[in-house]
Design a protein around this motif. Structure first.
Motif: not given
Length: 333
Positions: A149-157, A125-141
């Motif tokens: 994941a290694v398949l079906g990924t995007s620069e957003h998740c 609930a604190e880290s940027p996450c496009n899935k939880r809050e669009p256009d905030t970024g993906c902290s996992a990358i």
């Protein structure tokens, strides 16, 4: 404390109407994921509509030899059903490997398909996450991504889809039936799960208030000879690092039919169609199993932390197919 109102629906149409009319409302079934996310301040519904009294619990065979599974059938009930165990063993194995007995007794089949990702960045609930809050970024990358994941990924998740039984259902060409504000719909299983692309917050094509009513599994003779192989960090209940749902038919040493889907590796349950296309008509041997897996994984996009998953997945595919073909001595356990 956030106030949440609660009501209990007594029929499907009423439940759909109640949730559709209120954009801050949601359905409540087994609650094994939703209650966790409420406590973690990830989901913020103002109203929950309890659907556990709806008549959506049936498990029935179709005239063609397939299955119709009610959305509110519990995981444990489906896994114990004799016809499921006989005709679709990969479904039973995926369900039994998917959660503890306590969770399987509560969790519904429809809810299992809709469960949210286990990415720690999504759930804190604190880290940027496009899935939880669009256009905030993906902290996992650029963060801790070992299980991602290694398949079906995007620069957003790059979050991995968590369901086990969805992998088996993907291999079996299941369909998802729903009732929504615009009436009944049916989705091919591959279309029901959306890739993240530019909108990772949108995981399914359903509109608000649309309710899963049933899961249809078509008659699939090859599924009688199938398995679900799950590789994880520990033998007790844990999410997959890599999993394989596979069914195989071999006639005179040649592969007549094969179904393969992958879990723990992709942003959605992943149908390994390249594996299937490579193997149909080919001799059933380790060399071909290995090459088919390599073809499927050629487009994998990895991070330094999860690059090991490509080799792990290749070995899991080979092990599953060798077990089914009798070409190897490995056990599916």
């Amino acid at each position: 404390m956030r106030p949440i109102s609660y009501s209990r629906a007594t029929d499907t149409a009423t439940a759909v109407a109640a949730v559709s009319a209120d954009p801050t409302s949601d359905f409540l079934a087994g609650g094994t994921t939703e209650i966790d996310l409420l406590r973690q301040n990830i989901l913020h519904p103002r109203r929950l509509v309890d659907i556990n009294s709806l008549p959506l619990t049936g498990i029935a065979t179709t005239p063609e030899g397939g299955l119709s599974i009610g959305a509110l059938a519990r995981m444990s009930e489906v896994a114990a059903e004799p016809v499921v165990r006989e005709r679709f063993p990969m479904i039973c194995q995926a369900l039994e490997l998917g959660a503890s007995a306590q969770l399987r007794h509560m969790a519904s089949m429809g809810g299992n398909l809709l469960q949210r990702v286990r990415c720690s960045y999504y759930r804190d609930a604190e880290s940027p996450c496009n899935k939880r809050e669009p256009d905030t970024g993906c902290s996992a990358i650029d963060g801790f991504s070992r299980g991602h994941a290694v398949l079906g990924t995007s620069e957003h998740c790059i979050a991995t889809h968590p369901s086990d039984v969805a992998v088996a259902l993907m291999a079996l060409d299941a369909r998802v039936h729903t009732l929504g504000p615009r009436g009944e719909r049916a989705y091919a299983f591959d279309d029901f799960f959306l890739l993240p692309r530019d909108s990772p917050h949108r995981e399914h094509p359903m509109e608000h208030g649309e309710l899963i009513t049933a899961i249809e599994v078509p008659a699939t003779p090859v599924a009688r000879h199938s398995l679900y192989l799950k590789v994880r960090d520990r033998e007790s209940y844990e999410f997959a690092l890599a999993s394989v749902a596979a069914a195989l038919s071999v006639v005179d040493g040649t592969i007549a039919d094969v179904r393969v889907a992958l879990g723990g590796l992709a942003t959605k349950p992943w149908r390994a169609r390249r594996v299937e296309d490579f193997l149909i008509g080919a001799p059933a041997n380790r060399v071909n199993f290995d090459q088919a897996a390599r073809v499927e994984l050629a487009d994998a996009r990895t991070t330094p932390m999860n690059a090991f998953k490509v080799e792990l997945a290749r070995r899991a595919v080979v092990r599953a197919l060798e077990t089914l073909s009798g070409d190897g001595s490995e056990s599916p356990a």
